[in-house]
Design an enzyme around this catalytic site. Sequence first.
Site, PDB file in Angstrom:
ATOM      1  N   MET A  29      47.432  41.626  39.726  1.00 27.82           N
ATOM      2  CA  MET A  29      47.496  40.623  40.797  1.00 27.82           C
ATOM      3  C   MET A  29      48.086  39.313  40.254  1.00 27.82           C
ATOM      4  O   MET A  29      47.996  38.277  40.916  1.00 27.82           O
ATOM      5  CB  MET A  29      46.113  40.400  41.402  1.00 27.82           C
ATOM      6  CG  MET A  29      45.534  41.673  42.029  1.00 27.82           C
ATOM      7  SD  MET A  29      44.302  41.389  43.299  1.00 27.82           S
ATOM      8  CE  MET A  29      43.042  40.528  42.372  1.00 27.82           C
ATOM      9  N   GLY A  30      48.661  39.352  39.062  1.00 22.35           N
ATOM     10  CA  GLY A  30      49.337  38.173  38.529  1.00 22.35           C
ATOM     11  C   GLY A  30      48.388  37.156  37.925  1.00 22.35           C
ATOM     12  O   GLY A  30      47.220  37.443  37.675  1.00 22.35           O
ATOM     13  N   HIS A  33      47.022  36.891  31.881  1.00 18.91           N
ATOM     14  CA  HIS A  33      46.362  36.429  30.658  1.00 18.91           C
ATOM     15  C   HIS A  33      46.530  37.506  29.590  1.00 18.91           C
ATOM     16  O   HIS A  33      47.137  38.569  29.844  1.00 18.91           O
ATOM     17  CB  HIS A  33      44.893  36.096  30.927  1.00 18.91           C
ATOM     18  CG  HIS A  33      44.140  37.194  31.623  1.00 18.91           C
ATOM     19  ND1 HIS A  33      43.882  38.414  31.040  1.00 18.91           N
ATOM     20  CD2 HIS A  33      43.614  37.262  32.878  1.00 18.91           C
ATOM     21  CE1 HIS A  33      43.225  39.175  31.880  1.00 18.91           C
ATOM     22  NE2 HIS A  33      43.047  38.513  33.018  1.00 18.91           N
ATOM     23  N   HIS A  36      45.793  41.197  30.524  1.00 19.09           N
ATOM     24  CA  HIS A  36      46.914  41.887  31.172  1.00 19.09           C
ATOM     25  C   HIS A  36      47.977  42.261  30.140  1.00 19.09           C
ATOM     26  O   HIS A  36      48.522  43.363  30.150  1.00 19.09           O
ATOM     27  CB  HIS A  36      47.589  40.969  32.194  1.00 19.09           C
ATOM     28  CG  HIS A  36      46.752  40.575  33.366  1.00 19.09           C
ATOM     29  ND1 HIS A  36      46.383  39.274  33.619  1.00 19.09           N
ATOM     30  CD2 HIS A  36      46.230  41.312  34.382  1.00 19.09           C
ATOM     31  CE1 HIS A  36      45.688  39.219  34.737  1.00 19.09           C
ATOM     32  NE2 HIS A  36      45.561  40.440  35.223  1.00 19.09           N
ATOM     33  N   LYS A 149      37.572  46.495  31.982  1.00 19.59           N
ATOM     34  CA  LYS A 149      36.794  45.406  32.589  1.00 19.59           C
ATOM     35  C   LYS A 149      36.428  45.758  34.032  1.00 19.59           C
ATOM     36  O   LYS A 149      35.339  45.437  34.495  1.00 19.59           O
ATOM     37  CB  LYS A 149      37.592  44.110  32.571  1.00 19.59           C
ATOM     38  CG  LYS A 149      36.811  42.992  33.165  1.00 19.59           C
ATOM     39  CD  LYS A 149      37.590  41.717  33.182  1.00 19.59           C
ATOM     40  CE  LYS A 149      37.004  40.802  34.185  1.00 19.59           C
ATOM     41  NZ  LYS A 149      37.545  41.028  35.524  1.00 19.59           N
ATOM     42  N   GLN A 153      36.665  50.373  39.262  1.00 19.93           N
ATOM     43  CA  GLN A 153      38.046  50.609  39.703  1.00 19.93           C
ATOM     44  C   GLN A 153      38.646  51.773  38.911  1.00 19.93           C
ATOM     45  O   GLN A 153      39.316  52.638  39.472  1.00 19.93           O
ATOM     46  CB  GLN A 153      38.861  49.336  39.499  1.00 19.93           C
ATOM     47  CG  GLN A 153      40.344  49.483  39.709  1.00 19.93           C
ATOM     48  CD  GLN A 153      41.063  48.154  39.729  1.00 19.93           C
ATOM     49  OE1 GLN A 153      41.021  47.444  40.711  1.00 19.93           O
ATOM     50  NE2 GLN A 153      41.712  47.808  38.639  1.00 19.93           N
ATOM     51  N   MET A 184      38.249  37.951  29.706  1.00 18.67           N
ATOM     52  CA  MET A 184      39.379  37.247  30.314  1.00 18.67           C
ATOM     53  C   MET A 184      39.544  37.702  31.754  1.00 18.67           C
ATOM     54  O   MET A 184      39.407  38.883  32.062  1.00 18.67           O
ATOM     55  CB  MET A 184      40.652  37.527  29.525  1.00 18.67           C
ATOM     56  CG  MET A 184      40.633  36.872  28.167  1.00 18.67           C
ATOM     57  SD  MET A 184      42.158  37.190  27.290  1.00 18.67           S
ATOM     58  CE  MET A 184      41.717  36.507  25.692  1.00 18.67           C
ATOM     59  N   SER A 185      39.800  36.739  32.627  1.00 24.21           N
ATOM     60  CA  SER A 185      39.968  37.042  34.045  1.00 24.21           C
ATOM     61  C   SER A 185      40.757  35.905  34.683  1.00 24.21           C
ATOM     62  O   SER A 185      40.564  34.741  34.329  1.00 24.21           O
ATOM     63  CB  SER A 185      38.592  37.143  34.718  1.00 24.21           C
ATOM     64  OG  SER A 185      38.737  37.102  36.125  1.00 24.21           O
TER      65      SER A 185
HETATM   66  P1  AMP Z   1      43.965  42.073  37.971  1.00 26.58           P
HETATM   67  O1  AMP Z   1      45.209  41.247  37.910  1.00 26.58           O
HETATM   68  O2  AMP Z   1      42.715  41.284  37.775  1.00 26.58           O
HETATM   69  O3  AMP Z   1      43.936  42.992  39.164  1.00 26.58           O
HETATM   70  O4  AMP Z   1      44.013  43.046  36.703  1.00 26.58           O
HETATM   71  C1  AMP Z   1      45.106  43.897  36.475  1.00 26.58           C
HETATM   72  C2  AMP Z   1      44.714  44.907  35.424  1.00 26.58           C
HETATM   73  O5  AMP Z   1      44.389  44.218  34.219  1.00 26.58           O
HETATM   74  C3  AMP Z   1      43.485  45.722  35.814  1.00 26.58           C
HETATM   75  O6  AMP Z   1      43.650  47.065  35.404  1.00 26.58           O
HETATM   76  C4  AMP Z   1      42.382  45.036  35.061  1.00 26.58           C
HETATM   77  O7  AMP Z   1      41.292  45.895  34.763  1.00 26.58           O
HETATM   78  C5  AMP Z   1      43.103  44.617  33.792  1.00 26.58           C
HETATM   79  N1  AMP Z   1      42.386  43.509  33.159  1.00 26.58           N
HETATM   80  C6  AMP Z   1      41.921  42.387  33.759  1.00 26.58           C
HETATM   81  N2  AMP Z   1      41.251  41.618  32.872  1.00 26.58           N
HETATM   82  C7  AMP Z   1      41.284  42.274  31.695  1.00 26.58           C
HETATM   83  C8  AMP Z   1      40.752  42.016  30.391  1.00 26.58           C
HETATM   84  N3  AMP Z   1      40.047  40.910  30.121  1.00 26.58           N
HETATM   85  N4  AMP Z   1      40.979  42.918  29.415  1.00 26.58           N
HETATM   86  C9  AMP Z   1      41.685  44.064  29.666  1.00 26.58           C
HETATM   87  N5  AMP Z   1      42.215  44.362  30.872  1.00 26.58           N
HETATM   88  C10 AMP Z   1      42.013  43.489  31.879  1.00 26.58           C
END
Ligand code: AMP
Length: 293
Positions: A29-30, A33, A36, A149, A153, A184-185
């Site tokens: 979702m952009g 960090h 990602h 994380k 899902q 990280m988020s």
């Molecule tokens: P998101 O942009 O939050 O939808 O995340 C995109 C992908 O990155 C998803 O598969 C998440 O599980 C993964 N992701 C998000 N945060 C982390 C993290 N801290 N460490 C590893 N993968 C992550």
Amino acid sequence: MDVITTVQEMRRWRAGWPLGASVGLVPTMGYLHEGHLSLVRRACAENEGVVVSIFVNPIQFGAHEDLERYPRDLPRDLRLLEAQGVHAVFVPTAAEMYPPKFITYVEPSGPLASEAEGASRPGHFRGVATVVLKLLNLVQPQRAYFGQKDAQQVAVIKALVADLNLPVELVVMPTLREPDGLAMSSRNSYLSPQGRRAATVLYRALLAGKTAYEQYQSEDPAAIQRAMSEVVASEPLARLDYADVRDPGTFEPLERLRPPALLAIAAFVERARLIDNFLLRADGTWETGIIAS
Ligand code: AMP
């Protein structure tokens, strides 16, 4: 690096690769960090072509959630991805993915879709499964990369791939953490400096749960849940949503403390809803993520 915004263009891009060339997909979702980027690096190492999608998927957000304020910085994301050697970034609009005549959704059912995150976020996994199937159909990757994380899902997408016989290999990467343990988020950007300090409570609670597990192997999961909840209760800026011990495949609550098990936690810190987990694998070893140095 190609920046692609339409379904038609994405299809054309994919058709340009020779038969048998390996393509990896990293859905995001952009507001990228290092977590990602750890997925992106792995995808670049394992595939000839890599597509990263950046799409804040409206149908996986509830009516009162953070869709409107979800952080976005496309120019920065594109710079980061270019530096990794990504071949294409797919950045569709919501109207491109869900045109007015759109009526077909993927509806996962059972505890996996309705418990834990599914209970707190009704419809969330329907949105996730629908968008992931669309992305897989469009990009037709050999491999797709996801983060541990978002453990539920991962389980939902594994079920999607198995149930619908999708020809893709799923690669799950460990949770990348800040030096103080916070996973990280993109949503960490909602936190004030004070909230940011308080947010380590999720990691501290998981550590307490792990310690309780190691101490009380023969007791029921309630002892672990209590240990996790108490840590969250001690942090004034945090409010617990759930702290559970679940089967990592089905997300059913565990009645006995036996591996494999997932310690899963969700809590609000200020305006941010944060999630995290530790996985106790079937062989008795823990997957607790990686602390960035
Ligand atoms: P998101 O942009 O939050 O939808 O995340 C995109 C992908 O990155 C998803 O598969 C998440 O599980 C993964 N992701 C998000 N945060 C982390 C993290 N801290 N460490 C590893 N993968 C992550």
